[in-house]
Write a protein that holds these residues in place. Structure first.
Motif, PDB file in Angstrom:
ATOM      1  N   TRP A  52      18.053 -52.733  19.275  1.00  0.00           N
ATOM      2  CA  TRP A  52      17.462 -51.613  19.983  1.00  0.00           C
ATOM      3  C   TRP A  52      18.304 -50.361  19.833  1.00  0.00           C
ATOM      4  N   LYS A  71      12.174 -47.384  14.523  1.00  0.00           N
ATOM      5  CA  LYS A  71      11.968 -47.068  15.937  1.00  0.00           C
ATOM      6  C   LYS A  71      11.821 -45.577  16.121  1.00  0.00           C
ATOM      7  N   ASN A  73      12.558 -43.104  18.647  1.00  0.00           N
ATOM      8  CA  ASN A  73      13.341 -43.053  19.880  1.00  0.00           C
ATOM      9  C   ASN A  73      12.679 -42.188  20.945  1.00  0.00           C
ATOM     10  N   VAL A  78       8.429 -49.145  18.606  1.00  0.00           N
ATOM     11  CA  VAL A  78       8.907 -49.809  17.396  1.00  0.00           C
ATOM     12  C   VAL A  78       7.740 -49.887  16.416  1.00  0.00           C
TER      13      VAL A  78
END
Length: 122
Positions: A52, A71, A73, A78
């Protein structure tokens, strides 16, 4: 944490599809988020995962070079970019979180989104 996968559909072989996994709630830095897929009568299969909070990524051999996990952010989402799709990629795809870190075993993932179906026609 809640996860919601979307983006599946029906495509022809060779096409591309991007799946998204929207997350809400807290995903700890020691967690990985991954994608699995399943076809009827078979066990859920690892596709890809990533930590992560850093850029380490892992892929099943069957998808290396064709699929990319990433990902967003800003959106806590995802993504799974799937290129050069093959009929054997047809499956229900799930995203999941593993608080214990890296694993390719679906039983180690504790939170799951609903699946999204990807069908690749030949």
């Amino acid at each position: 944490v809640q996860l919601q996968a979307y983006g599946g559909g029906l495509v022809q072989a060779g096409a591309s599809v991007r799946l998204s996994c929207a997350t809400s709630g807290r995903i700890f830095s020691s967690s990985t988020v991954g994608w699995f897929r399943q076809v009827p009568g078979k066990e859920r299969e690892f596709v890809a995962s990533m930590w992560w909070n850093d850029n380490r990524k892992y892929y099943a051999e069957s998808v290396k070079g064709r699929f990319t996990i990433s990902k967003d952010n800003a959106k806590n989402t995802v993504l799974l970019q799937m290129n050069s799709l093959k009929p054997e990629d047809t499956a229900v795809y799930y995203c999941a979180r593993n608080r214990g870190g890296y694993s390719t075993r679906w039983r180690h993932f504790d939170s799951w989104g609903q699946g999204t179906l990807v069908t690749v026609s030949s």
